[in-house]
Design a protein around this motif. Structure first.
Motif, PDB file in Angstrom:
ATOM      1  N   PHE A  73       0.857  -1.192   0.000  1.00 47.74           N
ATOM      2  CA  PHE A  73       0.000   0.000   0.000  1.00 47.74           C
ATOM      3  C   PHE A  73       0.890   1.239   0.000  1.00 47.74           C
ATOM      4  O   PHE A  73       1.691   1.421   0.907  1.00 47.74           O
ATOM      5  CB  PHE A  73      -0.905  -0.019   1.231  1.00 47.74           C
ATOM      6  CG  PHE A  73      -1.903   1.095   1.266  1.00 47.74           C
ATOM      7  CD1 PHE A  73      -2.978   1.107   0.392  1.00 47.74           C
ATOM      8  CD2 PHE A  73      -1.780   2.119   2.179  1.00 47.74           C
ATOM      9  CE1 PHE A  73      -3.918   2.130   0.429  1.00 47.74           C
ATOM     10  CE2 PHE A  73      -2.707   3.149   2.229  1.00 47.74           C
ATOM     11  CZ  PHE A  73      -3.775   3.157   1.351  1.00 47.74           C
ATOM     12  N   TYR A  74       0.748   2.089  -1.020  1.00 48.98           N
ATOM     13  CA  TYR A  74       1.622   3.256  -1.206  1.00 48.98           C
ATOM     14  C   TYR A  74       3.085   2.823  -1.164  1.00 48.98           C
ATOM     15  O   TYR A  74       3.933   3.462  -0.541  1.00 48.98           O
ATOM     16  CB  TYR A  74       1.343   4.345  -0.166  1.00 48.98           C
ATOM     17  CG  TYR A  74       0.117   5.164  -0.470  1.00 48.98           C
ATOM     18  CD1 TYR A  74       0.165   6.236  -1.337  1.00 48.98           C
ATOM     19  CD2 TYR A  74      -1.112   4.836   0.112  1.00 48.98           C
ATOM     20  CE1 TYR A  74      -0.962   6.981  -1.624  1.00 48.98           C
ATOM     21  CE2 TYR A  74      -2.243   5.558  -0.175  1.00 48.98           C
ATOM     22  CZ  TYR A  74      -2.174   6.629  -1.040  1.00 48.98           C
ATOM     23  OH  TYR A  74      -3.294   7.359  -1.324  1.00 48.98           O
ATOM     24  N   THR A  75       3.373   1.746  -1.831  1.00 51.33           N
ATOM     25  CA  THR A  75       4.676   1.091  -1.739  1.00 51.33           C
ATOM     26  C   THR A  75       5.833   1.989  -2.155  1.00 51.33           C
ATOM     27  O   THR A  75       6.833   2.079  -1.433  1.00 51.33           O
ATOM     28  CB  THR A  75       4.676  -0.191  -2.588  1.00 51.33           C
ATOM     29  OG1 THR A  75       3.570  -0.995  -2.177  1.00 51.33           O
ATOM     30  CG2 THR A  75       5.973  -0.955  -2.427  1.00 51.33           C
ATOM     31  N   ARG A  76       5.716   2.622  -3.292  1.00 53.11           N
ATOM     32  CA  ARG A  76       6.864   3.413  -3.780  1.00 53.11           C
ATOM     33  C   ARG A  76       7.242   4.540  -2.830  1.00 53.11           C
ATOM     34  O   ARG A  76       8.406   4.633  -2.418  1.00 53.11           O
ATOM     35  CB  ARG A  76       6.586   3.942  -5.177  1.00 53.11           C
ATOM     36  CG  ARG A  76       6.607   2.855  -6.243  1.00 53.11           C
ATOM     37  CD  ARG A  76       6.238   3.453  -7.611  1.00 53.11           C
ATOM     38  NE  ARG A  76       5.995   2.444  -8.608  1.00 53.11           N
ATOM     39  CZ  ARG A  76       6.874   2.090  -9.543  1.00 53.11           C
ATOM     40  NH1 ARG A  76       8.047   2.674  -9.604  1.00 53.11           N
ATOM     41  NH2 ARG A  76       6.567   1.162 -10.428  1.00 53.11           N
ATOM     42  N   PRO A  77       6.337   5.431  -2.445  1.00 48.98           N
ATOM     43  CA  PRO A  77       6.761   6.512  -1.544  1.00 48.98           C
ATOM     44  C   PRO A  77       7.160   6.003  -0.153  1.00 48.98           C
ATOM     45  O   PRO A  77       8.096   6.526   0.447  1.00 48.98           O
ATOM     46  CB  PRO A  77       5.549   7.439  -1.476  1.00 48.98           C
ATOM     47  CG  PRO A  77       4.396   6.636  -1.945  1.00 48.98           C
ATOM     48  CD  PRO A  77       4.936   5.605  -2.880  1.00 48.98           C
ATOM     49  N   LEU A  78       6.476   4.977   0.334  1.00 48.64           N
ATOM     50  CA  LEU A  78       6.828   4.470   1.656  1.00 48.64           C
ATOM     51  C   LEU A  78       8.164   3.725   1.643  1.00 48.64           C
ATOM     52  O   LEU A  78       8.902   3.767   2.629  1.00 48.64           O
ATOM     53  CB  LEU A  78       5.714   3.579   2.215  1.00 48.64           C
ATOM     54  CG  LEU A  78       4.440   4.331   2.598  1.00 48.64           C
ATOM     55  CD1 LEU A  78       3.375   3.373   3.109  1.00 48.64           C
ATOM     56  CD2 LEU A  78       4.734   5.414   3.633  1.00 48.64           C
ATOM     57  N   ALA A  79       8.502   3.082   0.539  1.00 48.96           N
ATOM     58  CA  ALA A  79       9.814   2.439   0.436  1.00 48.96           C
ATOM     59  C   ALA A  79      10.918   3.494   0.460  1.00 48.96           C
ATOM     60  O   ALA A  79      11.958   3.293   1.097  1.00 48.96           O
ATOM     61  CB  ALA A  79       9.889   1.578  -0.822  1.00 48.96           C
ATOM     62  N   VAL A  80      10.708   4.622  -0.202  1.00 51.99           N
ATOM     63  CA  VAL A  80      11.684   5.714  -0.163  1.00 51.99           C
ATOM     64  C   VAL A  80      11.802   6.254   1.261  1.00 51.99           C
ATOM     65  O   VAL A  80      12.909   6.442   1.782  1.00 51.99           O
ATOM     66  CB  VAL A  80      11.300   6.845  -1.146  1.00 51.99           C
ATOM     67  CG1 VAL A  80      12.164   8.088  -0.925  1.00 51.99           C
ATOM     68  CG2 VAL A  80      11.400   6.365  -2.584  1.00 51.99           C
ATOM     69  N   PHE A 132       0.554  -8.367  -6.944  1.00 54.77           N
ATOM     70  CA  PHE A 132       0.091  -9.004  -5.708  1.00 54.77           C
ATOM     71  C   PHE A 132       0.225  -8.022  -4.553  1.00 54.77           C
ATOM     72  O   PHE A 132       0.968  -8.236  -3.604  1.00 54.77           O
ATOM     73  CB  PHE A 132       0.881 -10.290  -5.431  1.00 54.77           C
ATOM     74  CG  PHE A 132       0.815 -11.291  -6.529  1.00 54.77           C
ATOM     75  CD1 PHE A 132      -0.415 -11.725  -7.032  1.00 54.77           C
ATOM     76  CD2 PHE A 132       1.965 -11.827  -7.072  1.00 54.77           C
ATOM     77  CE1 PHE A 132      -0.488 -12.647  -8.064  1.00 54.77           C
ATOM     78  CE2 PHE A 132       1.918 -12.753  -8.092  1.00 54.77           C
ATOM     79  CZ  PHE A 132       0.678 -13.172  -8.597  1.00 54.77           C
ATOM     80  N   SER A 133      -0.509  -6.928  -4.661  1.00 50.39           N
ATOM     81  CA  SER A 133      -0.435  -5.848  -3.682  1.00 50.39           C
ATOM     82  C   SER A 133      -1.724  -5.047  -3.744  1.00 50.39           C
ATOM     83  O   SER A 133      -2.474  -5.142  -4.711  1.00 50.39           O
ATOM     84  CB  SER A 133       0.757  -4.941  -4.001  1.00 50.39           C
ATOM     85  OG  SER A 133       0.540  -4.278  -5.226  1.00 50.39           O
ATOM     86  N   ILE A 134      -1.926  -4.251  -2.716  1.00 46.56           N
ATOM     87  CA  ILE A 134      -3.083  -3.338  -2.745  1.00 46.56           C
ATOM     88  C   ILE A 134      -2.897  -2.321  -3.860  1.00 46.56           C
ATOM     89  O   ILE A 134      -3.836  -2.012  -4.592  1.00 46.56           O
ATOM     90  CB  ILE A 134      -3.270  -2.652  -1.381  1.00 46.56           C
ATOM     91  CG1 ILE A 134      -3.692  -3.694  -0.328  1.00 46.56           C
ATOM     92  CG2 ILE A 134      -4.297  -1.539  -1.469  1.00 46.56           C
ATOM     93  CD1 ILE A 134      -3.759  -3.183   1.085  1.00 46.56           C
ATOM     94  N   ASP A 135      -1.676  -1.818  -4.039  1.00 42.35           N
ATOM     95  CA  ASP A 135      -1.408  -0.857  -5.123  1.00 42.35           C
ATOM     96  C   ASP A 135      -1.683  -1.467  -6.482  1.00 42.35           C
ATOM     97  O   ASP A 135      -2.119  -0.775  -7.401  1.00 42.35           O
ATOM     98  CB  ASP A 135       0.053  -0.409  -5.088  1.00 42.35           C
ATOM     99  CG  ASP A 135       0.393   0.455  -3.892  1.00 42.35           C
ATOM    100  OD1 ASP A 135      -0.526   0.997  -3.249  1.00 42.35           O
ATOM    101  OD2 ASP A 135       1.594   0.581  -3.591  1.00 42.35           O
ATOM    102  N   GLY A 136      -1.447  -2.767  -6.628  1.00 44.20           N
ATOM    103  CA  GLY A 136      -1.610  -3.431  -7.909  1.00 44.20           C
ATOM    104  C   GLY A 136      -3.048  -3.767  -8.255  1.00 44.20           C
ATOM    105  O   GLY A 136      -3.341  -4.214  -9.365  1.00 44.20           O
TER     106      GLY A 136
END
Length: 137
Positions: A73-80, A132-136
């Motif tokens: 969930f909000y993977t890209r900004p949270l990964a940063v 396989f994610s909420i973002d996806g």
């Protein structure tokens, strides 16, 4: 032809990556929640600014953001964000350059593990979470 260990797409690989990266944060975030007084004491011991606030930030980042990365969930900004947090914890918590002997070696190892984990999070931010994610969804 590209060789892909996980079949048609990278979605399974990205899921495995999210699980492996999140496991560390969720596990240690949970320990920080359940032993919060000890977490505050540790923050004071390593010289973290405002130990109580630092402990709260650690819990939110490790447990909260770790869970969100896990489910994608909000993977890209949270990964940063988690990569930046991980680099900051390396600098604040593992300042091996001020140590000697075995303590220096242990902290150097943990410092560079944090740097490596931040690299994995940066790669996840670049690749995205996969389907396989909420973002996806």
């Amino acid at each position: 032809m590209r060789y892909n260990l996980f079949g048609q797409g990278n979605d399974a690989a990205l899921l495995v990556s999210r699980i492996l990266l999140a496991a560390l944060f969720v596990l240690f975030g949970w320990e920080k929640i359940t032993g919060f007084a000890g977490t505050v004491g540790y923050m004071a011991h390593v010289g973290a600014p405002a130990p109580m606030l630092s402990a709260v930030i650690a819990v939110v980042m490790e447990f909260g953001v770790g869970i969100l990365i896990l489910v994608g969930f909000y993977t890209r900004p949270l990964a940063v964000l988690l990569a930046l947090y991980t680099l900051a914890t390396a600098i604040i918590g593992h300042h091996f350059w001020n140590m000697t002997g075995g303590e220096q070696m242990a902290n150097m190892i943990n410092f560079y593990k944090n740097v490596s984990i931040a690299g994995g999070l940066a790669a996840l931010a670049a690749a995205g979470p996969g389907r396989f994610s909420i973002d996806g969804k």
